[in-house]
Enzyme design. Structure first.
Site, PDB file in Angstrom:
ATOM      1  N   ASP A  91       0.875  -1.178   0.000  1.00  0.00           N
ATOM      2  CA  ASP A  91       0.000   0.000   0.000  1.00  0.00           C
ATOM      3  C   ASP A  91       0.911   1.226   0.000  1.00  0.00           C
ATOM      4  O   ASP A  91       2.035   1.147  -0.474  1.00  0.00           O
ATOM      5  CB  ASP A  91      -0.946  -0.039   1.210  1.00  0.00           C
ATOM      6  CG  ASP A  91      -2.250   0.729   0.956  1.00  0.00           C
ATOM      7  OD1 ASP A  91      -2.180   1.851   0.424  1.00  0.00           O
ATOM      8  OD2 ASP A  91      -3.322   0.215   1.298  1.00  0.00           O
ATOM      9  N   HIS A 130       2.358   1.969  -3.096  1.00  0.00           N
ATOM     10  CA  HIS A 130       1.453   2.917  -3.743  1.00  0.00           C
ATOM     11  C   HIS A 130       1.972   4.348  -3.683  1.00  0.00           C
ATOM     12  O   HIS A 130       1.221   5.288  -3.943  1.00  0.00           O
ATOM     13  CB  HIS A 130       0.059   2.831  -3.110  1.00  0.00           C
ATOM     14  CG  HIS A 130      -0.641   1.517  -3.359  1.00  0.00           C
ATOM     15  ND1 HIS A 130      -1.932   1.290  -2.971  1.00  0.00           N
ATOM     16  CD2 HIS A 130      -0.223   0.377  -3.954  1.00  0.00           C
ATOM     17  CE1 HIS A 130      -2.289   0.053  -3.317  1.00  0.00           C
ATOM     18  NE2 HIS A 130      -1.258  -0.523  -3.909  1.00  0.00           N
TER      19      HIS A 130
END
Length: 224
Positions: A47, A70
């Protein structure tokens, strides 16, 4: 790592790893905090490498390598009521490698809070095959949980991107997807030279409802 309701915190020379396909594994998340420094740290996750939540001010991120993950994100902003502003964030001398975003600001399309994100500087950032290297997304709506009426209550202003170089794995090296009701203002693009690494398309910028200036950028990336 979670930094919450804290101040004067330094995270230095730390390595954080999680598999790239592990869900919701933010490397470092912070919220309602001030004067946070993250220095010379290596993060690979599934993430956000670093996630800067509401109520955060005075953040200094320097010498961070991110990937997989991310990217280095502000937000999501506006999901819950009574969120506080995010201000004075500096990200410098960082490298992003094969992450799904580079430097990202995201707010909910149907935000529940009125808040402002302002005074951000992203400088000397190297992108290596990053999808969405520079992205402001004011229509963020994971899992389609929003009503998508576009009534954003989040103001994004005074954001500087300077000397950002390298390669993008998507044609859209710059995406400024701002709200028609509350456009992004004071966006500065200075020496943005990120090129699409593929061959089936050209490097491009997608800019909606964003206002600012561009100097020294690849001509395809000059939004203004």
């Amino acid at each position: 790592m979670n930094v919450f309701k804290s101040k004067n915190i330094t995270i230095k020379d730390v390595t954080i790893t999680a598999p790239g396909d592990s869900p919701n594994t933010d490397g470092i998340h912070m919220g309602d905090s001030s004067k946070i420094s993250i220095i010379d740290t290596v993060i690979g996750t599934g993430d956000d490498c670093i996630s800067i939540g509401p109520g955060t001010e005075g953040v200094n991120i320097s010498g961070v390598t991110c990937g997989p993950g991310h990217g280095i994100s502000v937000g999501s902003l506006g999901r819950y009521k009574d969120e506080k502003d995010v201000t004075d964030v500096t990200v410098k001398n960082c490298v992003l490698k094969k992450s799904t975003n580079g430097v990202r600001i995201k707010s909910y399309e149907d935000a529940a809070s009125v808040l402002t994100a302002s005074k951000f500087t992203y400088e000397n950032i190297k992108m290596e095959d990053v999808a969405n290297p520079i992205i402001i997304d004011m229509k963020y709506c994971p899992n389609k949980i929003c009503t998508a009426n576009g009534n954003s209550k989040v103001t994004i202003k005074d954001i500087t991107f300077k000397n950002i170089t390298g390669t993008s794995s998507t044609p859209e090296a710059v995406s400024l997807l701002c709200s028609d009701k509350l456009p992004c203002t004071g966006v500065t693009l200075n020496d943005i030279k990120v090129e699409y690494s593929g061959t089936n398309n050209k490097t491009m910028a997608v800019c909606k409802n964003a206002k600012g200036t561009a100097t020294g950028c690849l001509k395809e990336l000059s939004c203004f």
